[in-house]
Design a protein around this motif. Structure first.
Motif, PDB file in Angstrom:
ATOM      1  N   LEU A 131     -43.797  23.704  73.399  1.00  0.00           N
ATOM      2  CA  LEU A 131     -43.174  24.185  72.160  1.00  0.00           C
ATOM      3  C   LEU A 131     -42.115  25.246  72.441  1.00  0.00           C
ATOM      4  N   VAL A 132     -42.416  26.168  73.367  1.00  0.00           N
ATOM      5  CA  VAL A 132     -41.435  27.199  73.721  1.00  0.00           C
ATOM      6  C   VAL A 132     -40.207  26.555  74.360  1.00  0.00           C
ATOM      7  N   GLY A 133     -40.440  25.576  75.222  1.00  0.00           N
ATOM      8  CA  GLY A 133     -39.312  24.914  75.881  1.00  0.00           C
ATOM      9  C   GLY A 133     -38.443  24.136  74.911  1.00  0.00           C
ATOM     10  N   LEU A 134     -39.071  23.450  73.955  1.00  0.00           N
ATOM     11  CA  LEU A 134     -38.315  22.620  73.021  1.00  0.00           C
ATOM     12  C   LEU A 134     -37.568  23.447  71.981  1.00  0.00           C
ATOM     13  N   PHE A 135     -38.236  24.442  71.406  1.00  0.00           N
ATOM     14  CA  PHE A 135     -37.664  25.135  70.258  1.00  0.00           C
ATOM     15  C   PHE A 135     -37.016  26.479  70.614  1.00  0.00           C
ATOM     16  N   TRP A 136     -37.431  27.104  71.702  1.00  0.00           N
ATOM     17  CA  TRP A 136     -36.842  28.390  72.074  1.00  0.00           C
ATOM     18  C   TRP A 136     -35.710  28.184  73.087  1.00  0.00           C
ATOM     19  N   PHE A 137     -36.003  27.411  74.149  1.00  0.00           N
ATOM     20  CA  PHE A 137     -34.995  27.180  75.189  1.00  0.00           C
ATOM     21  C   PHE A 137     -34.172  25.924  74.942  1.00  0.00           C
ATOM     22  N   LYS A 138     -34.510  25.154  73.902  1.00  0.00           N
ATOM     23  CA  LYS A 138     -33.727  23.973  73.505  1.00  0.00           C
ATOM     24  C   LYS A 138     -33.655  22.934  74.629  1.00  0.00           C
ATOM     25  N   VAL A 139     -34.750  22.725  75.320  1.00  0.00           N
ATOM     26  CA  VAL A 139     -34.786  21.698  76.361  1.00  0.00           C
ATOM     27  C   VAL A 139     -34.919  20.336  75.682  1.00  0.00           C
ATOM     28  N   PRO A 140     -33.994  19.416  75.918  1.00  0.00           N
ATOM     29  CA  PRO A 140     -34.069  18.108  75.240  1.00  0.00           C
ATOM     30  C   PRO A 140     -35.203  17.266  75.807  1.00  0.00           C
ATOM     31  N   PHE A 141     -35.774  16.446  74.953  1.00  0.00           N
ATOM     32  CA  PHE A 141     -36.841  15.532  75.373  1.00  0.00           C
ATOM     33  C   PHE A 141     -36.394  14.107  75.084  1.00  0.00           C
ATOM     34  N   ASN A 142     -36.338  13.278  76.137  1.00  0.00           N
ATOM     35  CA  ASN A 142     -35.969  11.875  76.003  1.00  0.00           C
ATOM     36  C   ASN A 142     -36.985  11.031  76.752  1.00  0.00           C
ATOM     37  N   GLY A 143     -37.338   9.890  76.193  1.00  0.00           N
ATOM     38  CA  GLY A 143     -38.286   9.008  76.857  1.00  0.00           C
ATOM     39  C   GLY A 143     -39.527   8.800  76.019  1.00  0.00           C
ATOM     40  N   SER A 144     -40.546   8.230  76.650  1.00  0.00           N
ATOM     41  CA  SER A 144     -41.787   7.903  75.964  1.00  0.00           C
ATOM     42  C   SER A 144     -42.746   9.086  76.001  1.00  0.00           C
ATOM     43  N   TRP A 180     -45.919   8.967  75.157  1.00  0.00           N
ATOM     44  CA  TRP A 180     -47.238   8.537  75.611  1.00  0.00           C
ATOM     45  C   TRP A 180     -47.284   8.406  77.131  1.00  0.00           C
ATOM     46  N   VAL A 181     -46.203   7.979  77.746  1.00  0.00           N
ATOM     47  CA  VAL A 181     -46.169   7.928  79.209  1.00  0.00           C
ATOM     48  C   VAL A 181     -46.284   9.332  79.795  1.00  0.00           C
ATOM     49  N   LEU A 182     -45.561  10.286  79.184  1.00  0.00           N
ATOM     50  CA  LEU A 182     -45.642  11.679  79.629  1.00  0.00           C
ATOM     51  C   LEU A 182     -47.040  12.239  79.418  1.00  0.00           C
ATOM     52  N   ALA A 183     -47.639  11.954  78.262  1.00  0.00           N
ATOM     53  CA  ALA A 183     -48.981  12.462  77.967  1.00  0.00           C
ATOM     54  C   ALA A 183     -50.005  11.909  78.955  1.00  0.00           C
ATOM     55  N   LEU A 184     -49.908  10.621  79.290  1.00  0.00           N
ATOM     56  CA  LEU A 184     -50.846  10.023  80.241  1.00  0.00           C
ATOM     57  C   LEU A 184     -50.689  10.652  81.624  1.00  0.00           C
ATOM     58  N   GLY A 185     -49.455  10.841  82.061  1.00  0.00           N
ATOM     59  CA  GLY A 185     -49.240  11.460  83.362  1.00  0.00           C
ATOM     60  C   GLY A 185     -49.773  12.887  83.432  1.00  0.00           C
ATOM     61  N   LEU A 186     -49.547  13.666  82.368  1.00  0.00           N
ATOM     62  CA  LEU A 186     -50.046  15.044  82.349  1.00  0.00           C
ATOM     63  C   LEU A 186     -51.566  15.088  82.278  1.00  0.00           C
ATOM     64  N   PHE A 187     -52.174  14.139  81.560  1.00  0.00           N
ATOM     65  CA  PHE A 187     -53.626  14.103  81.479  1.00  0.00           C
ATOM     66  C   PHE A 187     -54.239  13.824  82.848  1.00  0.00           C
ATOM     67  N   LEU A 188     -53.679  12.864  83.566  1.00  0.00           N
ATOM     68  CA  LEU A 188     -54.168  12.588  84.920  1.00  0.00           C
ATOM     69  C   LEU A 188     -53.932  13.772  85.852  1.00  0.00           C
ATOM     70  N   PHE A 189     -52.804  14.456  85.661  1.00  0.00           N
ATOM     71  CA  PHE A 189     -52.505  15.639  86.473  1.00  0.00           C
ATOM     72  C   PHE A 189     -53.512  16.760  86.190  1.00  0.00           C
ATOM     73  N   MET A 190     -53.899  16.925  84.902  1.00  0.00           N
ATOM     74  CA  MET A 190     -54.888  17.943  84.552  1.00  0.00           C
ATOM     75  C   MET A 190     -56.242  17.628  85.169  1.00  0.00           C
ATOM     76  N   LEU A 191     -56.661  16.355  85.109  1.00  0.00           N
ATOM     77  CA  LEU A 191     -57.946  15.983  85.697  1.00  0.00           C
ATOM     78  C   LEU A 191     -57.935  16.215  87.208  1.00  0.00           C
ATOM     79  N   THR A 192     -56.804  15.958  87.851  1.00  0.00           N
ATOM     80  CA  THR A 192     -56.700  16.199  89.302  1.00  0.00           C
ATOM     81  C   THR A 192     -56.848  17.680  89.619  1.00  0.00           C
ATOM     82  N   ALA A 193     -56.161  18.529  88.826  1.00  0.00           N
ATOM     83  CA  ALA A 193     -56.254  19.980  89.064  1.00  0.00           C
ATOM     84  C   ALA A 193     -57.677  20.482  88.829  1.00  0.00           C
ATOM     85  N   ILE A 194     -58.324  19.987  87.772  1.00  0.00           N
ATOM     86  CA  ILE A 194     -59.705  20.401  87.497  1.00  0.00           C
ATOM     87  C   ILE A 194     -60.634  19.926  88.601  1.00  0.00           C
ATOM     88  N   GLY A 195     -60.437  18.698  89.075  1.00  0.00           N
ATOM     89  CA  GLY A 195     -61.264  18.185  90.162  1.00  0.00           C
ATOM     90  C   GLY A 195     -61.103  18.981  91.441  1.00  0.00           C
TER      91      GLY A 195
END
Length: 210
Positions: free
Chosen positions: A177-190, A192-207
């Motif tokens: 939210l800070v990146g999108l609305f404060w720093f105006k970083v554009p978001f392009n793409g899917s 759900w693909v980003l969410a799936l990748g981050l979810f797997l990345f979170m599980l890896t870090a927790i593991g």
């Protein structure tokens, strides 16, 4: 051609279209492309200005800016040498190099910094918190007390992982939210693909923390 043998540049003759060129950049095979339109030599023979395209992968702003600068200098130097060899003025019509940056047209460093910061926060915070939580339980003796309860291993792991997964989602949402609305970083793409990748990345870090 003087730079081709140094290992930093590779010269490839490839009649790629715009879509194919973007695909090569998506896979990381190409960082910078020199696009020579058909009929360039005919324009130069007629004494006309010949446009030349320099397409740069802007996902890494530092590499993009350095690469575009080198490419522009090389083209300008070759154009000047060609004009001098033909006895023409350096101000005469020649090669007009035009730089086009993909993925990050403004070359703003924040556009790559914020996504990288999100990954770094998730990795460092989750690994540190998870490892400390298990160590403190063993130090205080509560881990041994939990072993004698009827709780199953899967239930114990789920109870450990679930709170920190929610914490990671909160951290990620805040950074996004800070990146999108404060720093105006554009978001392009899917999304759900980003969410799936981050979810797997979170599980890896927790593991890794466990």
């Amino acid at each position: 051609s003087a730079f081709a043998g140094s290992g930093y540049f590779t010269i490839v003759s490839h009649p790629a279209g715009e879509g194919e060129l973007q695909g090569l950049m998506d896979t990381g095979k190409v960082k910078l492309a020199l696009v020579i339109p058909e009929g360039t030599q005919a324009h130069l023979d007629r004494g006309e200005t010949a446009p030349l395209g320099i397409v740069v992968d802007g996902s890494d702003s530092q590499i993009a800016s350095v690469g575009a600068g080198y490419a522009s200098q090389i083209v300008a130097r070759e154009n000047q040498a060609r004009l001098v060899a033909q006895g023409m003025s350096v101000d005469a019509p020649g090669i007009d190099a035009r730089v086009r940056v993909l993925f990050n047209p403004t070359l703003a460093g924040v556009n790559s910094m914020i996504p990288g910061l999100a990954a770094a926060i998730l990795l460092l915070s989750l690994m540190a918190i998870m490892s400390q939580a298990v160590v403190k339980e063993r130090e205080s003796g509560t881990l041994e007390q939990m072993f004698v309860t009827p709780i199953q291993r899967g239930e114990y792991l789920l109870g450990k992982v679930a709170p920190y997964t929610l914490l990671a989602l909160g951290q990620l949402s805040l950074v996004a939210l800070v990146g999108l609305f404060w720093f105006k970083v554009p978001f392009n793409g899917s999304f759900w693909v980003l969410a799936l990748g981050l979810f797997l990345f979170m599980l890896t870090a927790i593991g890794m923390g466990l």
